[in-house]
Design a protein around this motif. Structure first.
Motif, PDB file in Angstrom:
ATOM      1  N   GLY A 242     -29.308   7.774 -52.275  1.00  0.00           N
ATOM      2  CA  GLY A 242     -30.119   8.973 -52.130  1.00  0.00           C
ATOM      3  C   GLY A 242     -30.420   9.323 -50.690  1.00  0.00           C
ATOM      4  O   GLY A 242     -30.869  10.430 -50.392  1.00  0.00           O
ATOM      5  N   GLN A 243     -30.187   8.376 -49.777  1.00  0.00           N
ATOM      6  CA  GLN A 243     -30.388   8.649 -48.353  1.00  0.00           C
ATOM      7  C   GLN A 243     -29.131   9.233 -47.699  1.00  0.00           C
ATOM      8  O   GLN A 243     -29.145   9.543 -46.507  1.00  0.00           O
ATOM      9  N   SER A 244     -28.051   9.395 -48.481  1.00  0.00           N
ATOM     10  CA  SER A 244     -26.829   9.999 -47.943  1.00  0.00           C
ATOM     11  C   SER A 244     -27.129  11.416 -47.474  1.00  0.00           C
ATOM     12  O   SER A 244     -27.832  12.174 -48.149  1.00  0.00           O
ATOM     13  N   LEU A 245     -26.556  11.788 -46.348  1.00  0.00           N
ATOM     14  CA  LEU A 245     -26.882  13.083 -45.767  1.00  0.00           C
ATOM     15  C   LEU A 245     -26.415  14.240 -46.636  1.00  0.00           C
ATOM     16  O   LEU A 245     -27.063  15.287 -46.676  1.00  0.00           O
ATOM     17  N   ILE A 246     -25.307  14.086 -47.347  1.00  0.00           N
ATOM     18  CA  ILE A 246     -24.797  15.198 -48.148  1.00  0.00           C
ATOM     19  C   ILE A 246     -25.837  15.695 -49.145  1.00  0.00           C
ATOM     20  O   ILE A 246     -26.079  16.901 -49.247  1.00  0.00           O
TER      21      ILE A 246
ATOM     22  N   PHE B 189     -15.556  -2.748 -49.384  1.00  0.00           N
ATOM     23  CA  PHE B 189     -14.889  -1.694 -48.622  1.00  0.00           C
ATOM     24  C   PHE B 189     -15.101  -0.328 -49.264  1.00  0.00           C
ATOM     25  O   PHE B 189     -15.510   0.631 -48.603  1.00  0.00           O
ATOM     26  N   TRP B 190     -14.845  -0.231 -50.573  1.00  0.00           N
ATOM     27  CA  TRP B 190     -14.915   1.072 -51.221  1.00  0.00           C
ATOM     28  C   TRP B 190     -16.340   1.587 -51.316  1.00  0.00           C
ATOM     29  O   TRP B 190     -16.567   2.806 -51.325  1.00  0.00           O
ATOM     30  N   ASN B 191     -17.301   0.703 -51.342  1.00  0.00           N
ATOM     31  CA  ASN B 191     -18.694   1.154 -51.347  1.00  0.00           C
ATOM     32  C   ASN B 191     -19.016   1.911 -50.050  1.00  0.00           C
ATOM     33  O   ASN B 191     -19.658   2.969 -50.078  1.00  0.00           O
ATOM     34  N   THR B 192     -18.560   1.367 -48.924  1.00  0.00           N
ATOM     35  CA  THR B 192     -18.780   2.040 -47.640  1.00  0.00           C
ATOM     36  C   THR B 192     -17.834   3.221 -47.467  1.00  0.00           C
ATOM     37  O   THR B 192     -18.230   4.286 -46.977  1.00  0.00           O
ATOM     38  N   LYS B 193     -16.593   3.049 -47.875  1.00  0.00           N
ATOM     39  CA  LYS B 193     -15.606   4.128 -47.739  1.00  0.00           C
ATOM     40  C   LYS B 193     -16.037   5.363 -48.508  1.00  0.00           C
ATOM     41  O   LYS B 193     -15.910   6.496 -48.005  1.00  0.00           O
ATOM     42  N   LEU B 194     -16.542   5.188 -49.706  1.00  0.00           N
ATOM     43  CA  LEU B 194     -16.956   6.329 -50.520  1.00  0.00           C
ATOM     44  C   LEU B 194     -18.063   7.120 -49.827  1.00  0.00           C
ATOM     45  O   LEU B 194     -18.020   8.353 -49.744  1.00  0.00           O
ATOM     46  N   ILE B 195     -19.060   6.412 -49.318  1.00  0.00           N
ATOM     47  CA  ILE B 195     -20.191   7.073 -48.666  1.00  0.00           C
ATOM     48  C   ILE B 195     -19.743   7.816 -47.411  1.00  0.00           C
ATOM     49  O   ILE B 195     -20.114   8.977 -47.177  1.00  0.00           O
ATOM     50  N   THR B 196     -18.935   7.168 -46.578  1.00  0.00           N
ATOM     51  CA  THR B 196     -18.523   7.800 -45.321  1.00  0.00           C
ATOM     52  C   THR B 196     -17.495   8.903 -45.554  1.00  0.00           C
ATOM     53  O   THR B 196     -17.537   9.942 -44.881  1.00  0.00           O
ATOM     54  N   GLU B 197     -16.587   8.701 -46.489  1.00  0.00           N
ATOM     55  CA  GLU B 197     -15.573   9.717 -46.756  1.00  0.00           C
ATOM     56  C   GLU B 197     -16.192  10.997 -47.314  1.00  0.00           C
ATOM     57  O   GLU B 197     -15.702  12.099 -47.039  1.00  0.00           O
ATOM     58  N   MET B 198     -17.258  10.856 -48.081  1.00  0.00           N
ATOM     59  CA  MET B 198     -17.957  12.054 -48.554  1.00  0.00           C
ATOM     60  C   MET B 198     -18.451  12.882 -47.372  1.00  0.00           C
ATOM     61  O   MET B 198     -18.373  14.120 -47.386  1.00  0.00           O
ATOM     62  N   GLU B 199     -18.963  12.227 -46.332  1.00  0.00           N
ATOM     63  CA  GLU B 199     -19.427  12.960 -45.150  1.00  0.00           C
ATOM     64  C   GLU B 199     -18.264  13.623 -44.419  1.00  0.00           C
ATOM     65  O   GLU B 199     -18.396  14.752 -43.921  1.00  0.00           O
ATOM     66  N   VAL B 200     -17.133  12.935 -44.351  1.00  0.00           N
ATOM     67  CA  VAL B 200     -15.943  13.538 -43.739  1.00  0.00           C
ATOM     68  C   VAL B 200     -15.576  14.826 -44.466  1.00  0.00           C
ATOM     69  O   VAL B 200     -15.295  15.867 -43.847  1.00  0.00           O
TER      70      VAL B 200
ATOM     71  N   TRP C 262     -31.827  18.339 -38.423  1.00  0.00           N
ATOM     72  CA  TRP C 262     -30.912  19.210 -39.170  1.00  0.00           C
ATOM     73  C   TRP C 262     -31.522  19.579 -40.522  1.00  0.00           C
ATOM     74  O   TRP C 262     -31.572  20.762 -40.901  1.00  0.00           O
ATOM     75  N   LEU C 263     -31.997  18.581 -41.236  1.00  0.00           N
ATOM     76  CA  LEU C 263     -32.578  18.828 -42.561  1.00  0.00           C
ATOM     77  C   LEU C 263     -33.820  19.707 -42.473  1.00  0.00           C
ATOM     78  O   LEU C 263     -33.993  20.641 -43.275  1.00  0.00           O
ATOM     79  N   ASN C 264     -34.671  19.426 -41.518  1.00  0.00           N
ATOM     80  CA  ASN C 264     -35.920  20.192 -41.410  1.00  0.00           C
ATOM     81  C   ASN C 264     -35.662  21.641 -41.023  1.00  0.00           C
ATOM     82  O   ASN C 264     -36.391  22.535 -41.464  1.00  0.00           O
ATOM     83  N   PHE C 265     -34.627  21.893 -40.222  1.00  0.00           N
ATOM     84  CA  PHE C 265     -34.294  23.283 -39.926  1.00  0.00           C
ATOM     85  C   PHE C 265     -33.902  24.017 -41.208  1.00  0.00           C
ATOM     86  O   PHE C 265     -34.351  25.145 -41.457  1.00  0.00           O
TER      87      PHE C 265
END
Length: 429
Positions: free
Chosen positions: A305-309, A217-228, A339-342
């Motif tokens: 490293g593929q995280s959008l942040i 849970f926390w592995n996914t929560k950490l990644i998604t919460e960072m985006e939030v 988004w990234l390429n812009f």
């Protein structure tokens, strides 16, 4: 005549988080905001990070895929890994055989094909597409490994023939999201798996102790919460570009000051959350990291490293080298890449430098963002070592994002990873 196949793929009513609503309601018109809105709408189904919808929102012929995963999830994880290759081969083959039987029993291929063709031609729910992408990714990854913790017997496979029920939908999903990998990605395996009620839709630790479920849970929560937490920062990046182009240097500088504060709080959350009480080092390596790998056909799995942040920070700040387009297309859907390429093409640091002295205050804020990113990379290099160095004798040394590492043991693998991360740290200037 085929309306029954896709009537359920309508847009559900979603509560849009305020940061996403702020972006969608922003009256400013600029390419930066267009790309950001597209990230929210087509990349996330109306919110960022994505908020998927699940079985009941899919076309009727696709819903049995959910049933198949539920039937298989209880037998994917084992409490104790074996070092016996013969035993492991039996486990893998048995799991795959049972999944093929479930797929044959529940999936009508002609109806699936018709539903996907109809869906491709209709304006339907992106959140439902995300949920289906999630389900298919979990099915494909569990079939690929056959058991978790993953074992060298599966890693030794150079190729694998997937059941037609798992193969036919995948090109539709790749075309829809603009990815090219045969494996799942950060969006499908993690972002789309975090429900709005703060739990995971699918799990690879069913039947395991609570410590295993919590770590997953926390592995996914950490990644998604960072985006939030950083979505308002993305909005401020777009505003900084708009204000800079309009010649409003004070507003551009203020936007970046606020962005720095948001990033500071997000990175603080990251390190406060990445602790053993949330993410057990022993469990993470065995039950969370492994199944996200792929290793077939020279294709890697997913990594942090593929995280959008961090892609956004590198792109906005012009931290080079940028990933090769074909490599980034493996795992990043097209709305994220646009988004990234812009940001890369705009190159705000170069634009500010061209303004000379009037851009001095903005340069200070940009350099502060670089400093924060450097500090995160230094801290992450230290924090990841205990997680990546856990001894797992049932498998070859690997990380999910770069497959099998050319290292004889975990200590050598850590040295390899430190060199990789150290190189990126040196480039963060």
């Amino acid at each position: 005549m085929l309306s029954w196949l896709f009537l359920a793929w309508t847009q559900p009513t979603l509560d849009i988080p305020s940061a996403s609503a702020d972006i969608l309601d922003d009256p400013l018109q600029h390419d930066a905001l267009t790309r950001l809105r597209d990230l929210v709408v087509t990349g996330g189904g109306g919110t960022w990070p994505p908020r998927a919808t699940y079985r009941d929102s899919w076309a009727l012929p696709l819903r049995p895929y959910d049933s198949v995963y539920r039937a298989m999830e209880t037998s994917f994880a084992v409490a104790q890994s074996s070092l016996d290759n013969t035993h492991n081969r039996q486990l893998i083959d048995s799991f795959r055989s049972r999944m093929r039987s479930q797929l044959d029993l529940h999936i009508n291929m002609e109806d699936v094909r018709s539903a996907l063709e109809a869906q491709s031609e209709q304006s339907c729910s992106q959140s439902a597409w995300l949920g289906y992408f999630l389900c298919m990714s979990f099915l494909r990854h569990s079939y690929r490994w056959g058991v978790t913790p993953i074992v060298s017997e599966a890693q030794n496979e150079d190729s694998l023939e997937f059941p037609e029920q798992l193969e036919l939908p995948w090109p539709y999903l790749m075309r829809h999201f603009g990815t090219t990998s045969p494996s799942g990605c950060m969006t499908s395996l993690m972002y789309a798996n975090m429900r709005s009620d703060n739990r995971l839709e699918y799990s690879v630790t069913v039947g395991m102790p609570e410590s295993h479920r919590s770590t997953e849970f926390w592995n996914t929560k950490l990644i998604t919460e960072m985006e939030v937490r950083v979505l308002p920062m993305y909005h401020l990046f777009a505003h900084a570009i708009v204000f800079l182009e309009a010649g409003d240097m004070i507003a551009a500088c203020d936007a970046l000051k606020s962005a720095n504060e948001i990033l500071k709080m997000a990175l603080k959350y990251f390190f406060a959350t990445m602790v053993d009480s949330n993410l057990s080092q022993q469990i993470w390596m065995a039950y969370v990291q492994g199944y996200q790998g792929w290793t077939l056909g020279g294709v890697d799995g997913i990594s942090g490293g593929q995280s959008l942040i961090f892609r956004t920070l590198d792109s906005f700040l012009g931290i080079r080298p940028f990933p090769a387009p074909e490599k980034e297309a493996l795992h990043l859907p097209v709305a994220q890449r646009n988004w990234l390429n812009f940001l890369r093409e705009y190159d705000i640091r170069a634009a500010v430098k061209a303004r000379g002295e009037e851009g001095a205050a903005i340069t200070v804020e940009l350099e502060a963002l670089v400093k924060q990113l450097r500090l995160w990379r230094m801290g992450h290099m230290r924090r990841m070592q205990p997680y990546e160095s856990v001894h797992r004798p049932e498998r070859k040394t690997m990380t999910a994002g770069i497959s099998v590492v050319d290292a004889s043991d975990e200590d050598h693998m850590i040295e390899h990873l430190k060199r990789e991360l150290g190189q990126r740290l040196a480039q963060t200037v």
